[in-house]
Design an enzyme around this catalytic site. Structure first.
Site, PDB file in Angstrom:
ATOM      1  N   SER A   1       0.084  17.150   3.821  1.00  0.00           N
ATOM      2  CA  SER A   1       1.549  17.566   3.690  1.00  0.00           C
ATOM      3  C   SER A   1       1.536  19.212   3.873  1.00  0.00           C
ATOM      4  O   SER A   1       0.514  19.873   3.727  1.00  0.00           O
ATOM      5  CB  SER A   1       1.922  17.300   2.147  1.00  0.00           C
ATOM      6  OG  SER A   1       3.208  18.020   1.906  1.00  0.00           O
TER       7      SER A   1
ATOM      8  N   TYR B   1       1.675  18.242  -7.294  1.00  0.00           N
ATOM      9  CA  TYR B   1       1.722  17.394  -5.925  1.00  0.00           C
ATOM     10  C   TYR B   1       0.823  18.484  -4.882  1.00  0.00           C
ATOM     11  O   TYR B   1       0.208  18.161  -4.001  1.00  0.00           O
ATOM     12  CB  TYR B   1       3.067  17.177  -5.431  1.00  0.00           C
ATOM     13  CG  TYR B   1       3.127  16.516  -3.910  1.00  0.00           C
ATOM     14  CD1 TYR B   1       2.635  15.227  -3.900  1.00  0.00           C
ATOM     15  CD2 TYR B   1       3.934  17.193  -2.861  1.00  0.00           C
ATOM     16  CE1 TYR B   1       2.643  14.639  -2.602  1.00  0.00           C
ATOM     17  CE2 TYR B   1       3.758  16.757  -1.865  1.00  0.00           C
ATOM     18  CZ  TYR B   1       3.305  15.520  -1.564  1.00  0.00           C
ATOM     19  OH  TYR B   1       3.412  14.678  -0.078  1.00  0.00           O
TER      20      TYR B   1
HETATM   21  O1  NJP Z   1       5.991   7.519   1.253  1.00  0.00           O
HETATM   22  P1  NJP Z   1       6.376   6.211   0.541  1.00  0.00           P
HETATM   23  P2  NJP Z   1       6.114   8.268   2.692  1.00  0.00           P
HETATM   24  N1  NJP Z   1      -3.058   2.408  -3.671  1.00  0.00           N
HETATM   25  O2  NJP Z   1       6.376   6.520  -0.860  1.00  0.00           O
HETATM   26  C1  NJP Z   1       1.516   3.471  -1.238  1.00  0.00           C
HETATM   27  C2  NJP Z   1       3.051  11.939   2.484  1.00  0.00           C
HETATM   28  N2  NJP Z   1       4.075  13.015   2.821  1.00  0.00           N
HETATM   29  O3  NJP Z   1       5.854   7.403   3.719  1.00  0.00           O
HETATM   30  O4  NJP Z   1       1.113   0.530  -3.144  1.00  0.00           O
HETATM   31  C3  NJP Z   1      -2.470   1.993  -2.705  1.00  0.00           C
HETATM   32  O5  NJP Z   1       7.328   5.707   1.183  1.00  0.00           O
HETATM   33  C4  NJP Z   1       2.753   2.727  -1.253  1.00  0.00           C
HETATM   34  O6  NJP Z   1       2.645   1.537  -1.361  1.00  0.00           O
HETATM   35  P3  NJP Z   1       2.661   0.545  -2.670  1.00  0.00           P
HETATM   36  C5  NJP Z   1       2.922  11.426   1.197  1.00  0.00           C
HETATM   37  O7  NJP Z   1       2.286  12.359   0.235  1.00  0.00           O
HETATM   38  C6  NJP Z   1       5.328  12.365   2.799  1.00  0.00           C
HETATM   39  O8  NJP Z   1       7.142   9.156   2.693  1.00  0.00           O
HETATM   40  O9  NJP Z   1       2.865  -0.933  -2.174  1.00  0.00           O
HETATM   41  N3  NJP Z   1      -1.385   2.372  -1.995  1.00  0.00           N
HETATM   42  C7  NJP Z   1       3.316   3.103   0.010  1.00  0.00           C
HETATM   43  O10 NJP Z   1       3.054   2.219   1.044  1.00  0.00           O
HETATM   44  C8  NJP Z   1       2.169  10.214   1.564  1.00  0.00           C
HETATM   45  O11 NJP Z   1       0.730  10.643   1.394  1.00  0.00           O
HETATM   46  C9  NJP Z   1       6.145  13.493   2.876  1.00  0.00           C
HETATM   47  O12 NJP Z   1       3.601   1.080  -3.521  1.00  0.00           O
HETATM   48  C10 NJP Z   1      -0.526   3.053  -2.864  1.00  0.00           C
HETATM   49  C11 NJP Z   1       2.968   4.646   0.159  1.00  0.00           C
HETATM   50  O13 NJP Z   1       1.751   4.768  -0.371  1.00  0.00           O
HETATM   51  C12 NJP Z   1       2.430   9.802   2.890  1.00  0.00           C
HETATM   52  O14 NJP Z   1       2.934  10.934   3.580  1.00  0.00           O
HETATM   53  C13 NJP Z   1       6.201  14.857   3.220  1.00  0.00           C
HETATM   54  C14 NJP Z   1      -0.772   3.669  -3.964  1.00  0.00           C
HETATM   55  C15 NJP Z   1       3.788   5.645  -0.127  1.00  0.00           C
HETATM   56  O15 NJP Z   1       4.991   5.522   0.702  1.00  0.00           O
HETATM   57  C16 NJP Z   1       3.742   8.809   3.298  1.00  0.00           C
HETATM   58  O16 NJP Z   1       4.657   9.238   2.517  1.00  0.00           O
HETATM   59  C17 NJP Z   1       4.907  15.185   3.289  1.00  0.00           C
HETATM   60  C18 NJP Z   1      -2.034   3.130  -4.374  1.00  0.00           C
HETATM   61  N4  NJP Z   1      -2.538   3.668  -5.910  1.00  0.00           N
HETATM   62  C19 NJP Z   1       3.942  14.176   3.120  1.00  0.00           C
HETATM   63  N5  NJP Z   1      -0.103   4.478  -4.404  1.00  0.00           N
HETATM   64  C20 NJP Z   1       7.783  12.928   2.847  1.00  0.00           C
HETATM   65  N6  NJP Z   1       8.200  11.775   2.736  1.00  0.00           N
HETATM   66  O17 NJP Z   1       8.880  13.878   3.023  1.00  0.00           O
HETATM   67  C21 NJP Z   1       1.037   4.444  -3.545  1.00  0.00           C
HETATM   68  O18 NJP Z   1       4.432  16.261   3.306  1.00  0.00           O
HETATM   69  N7  NJP Z   1       0.479   3.795  -2.254  1.00  0.00           N
END
Ligand code: NJP
Length: 255
Positions: free
Chosen positions: A140, A153
């Protein structure tokens, strides 16, 4: 054994991870979709299979070391893994350092840092054996500079950034490259909602007045471009923001 290259994507149940899975499948990879929500990755796998791609759903919590090792063992049948996209992660809360809950910080460190460590360690032997492996770390712009209320974060994403930088140094001379993609503001369905613990209004305010925040697919396109460069080309670090955002602080909002 099949010659289709395998790409493992963490956090494939929503947002950037799901979009990246779609893009990498279209680019000819067998995609292994991991996340905790089994129903969502199964639905995405069915969609991709229907479209003629190879997609394998695998329910996984990246903070669970034993579960990650079991995933790695289960992939042997496909031959060496070519690509790992470390995308699972996210933010919890915007409290200042003075009053933040250590449990939130711990949870963010667990997924954004140790989650990347677990799965990268588990898949490195297979990535190396492929003779042309790629590790992507979705960090990020929070991994490069801080802002008020971002503390936990920002600290965690700095950790992810350091994993990418250190691993690249340590793997120099081996057939695995390390790519870090650092997005700025991306409007996904869940990221801000998770950060604001389900508060729709606060989540919507993040993007208020911003004409065109990045979409999940914009970032997926960037990841796929970096991954599909010739093997000797390493995109070390790529920062991608919407035109309306010049820094973590400077965002153009139309009233
Ligand atoms: O986020 P979101 P984004 N074990 O909340 C999974 C970074 N980023 O696509 O497990 C396994 O839709 C969760 O799946 P589930 C951000 O930090 C974003 O926007 O089923 N999986 C979901 O698929 C992140 O690293 C922005 O709940 C786990 C996913 O993670 C990445 O980009 C800006 C888990 C999160 O999907 C994807 O973000 C930036 C676990 N313990 C960086 N915990 C932004 N959106 O603005 C969560 O700079 N997940």
């Amino acid at each position: 054994m099949s010659t289709v290259p395998t790409a493992v994507i963490t956090g494939a149940s929503s947002g950037i991870g799901a979009a990246t899975a779609r893009r990498l499948a279209a680019a000819g990879y067998r995609v292994v979709l991991t996340a905790r929500r089994k129903d969502r990755i199964e639905a995405l796998a069915a969609e991709l299979t229907e479209a003629g791609h190879e997609a394998v759903p695998y329910a996984l919590d990246v903070t669970d070391r034993a579960a990650v090792e079991a995933l790695a063992a289960s992939l042997d049948r496909y031959g060496p893994v070519r690509v790992l996209v470390n995308n699972a992660g996210g933010a919890l809360g915007t409290e200042p350092v003075a009053s933040a809950d250590p449990a939130d910080w711990r949870s963010m460190y667990e997924v954004n840092v140790l989650g990347v460590l677990h799965i990268t360690q588990a898949l490195l032997p297979a990535l190396t054996a492929s003779g042309d492996g790629t590790v992507v770390v979705l960090s990020s712009t929070a991994g490069l500079a801080t802002y008020e209320g971002g503390g936990g974060y920002v600290a965690a994403k700095h950790g992810a950034h350091v994993i990418a930088e250190t691993l690249r140094l340590e793997l120099c001379g081996q057939p695995v490259r390390v790519i870090e993609i650092a997005p700025g503001m991306v409007k996904t369905e869940e990221f801000a909602l998770t950060r604001y613990r389900g508060d729709q209004d606060k989540a919507a305010a993040v993007y208020a007045g911003v004409a065109e925040p990045l979409t999940a697919d914009d970032v997926a396109d960037t990841v796929t471009w970096a991954v599909t460069r010739p093997p000797h080309v390493n995109i070390d670090l790529l920062v991608v923001r919407p035109r309306a955002q010049a820094s973590n602080y400077k965002v153009h909002r139309e009233s």
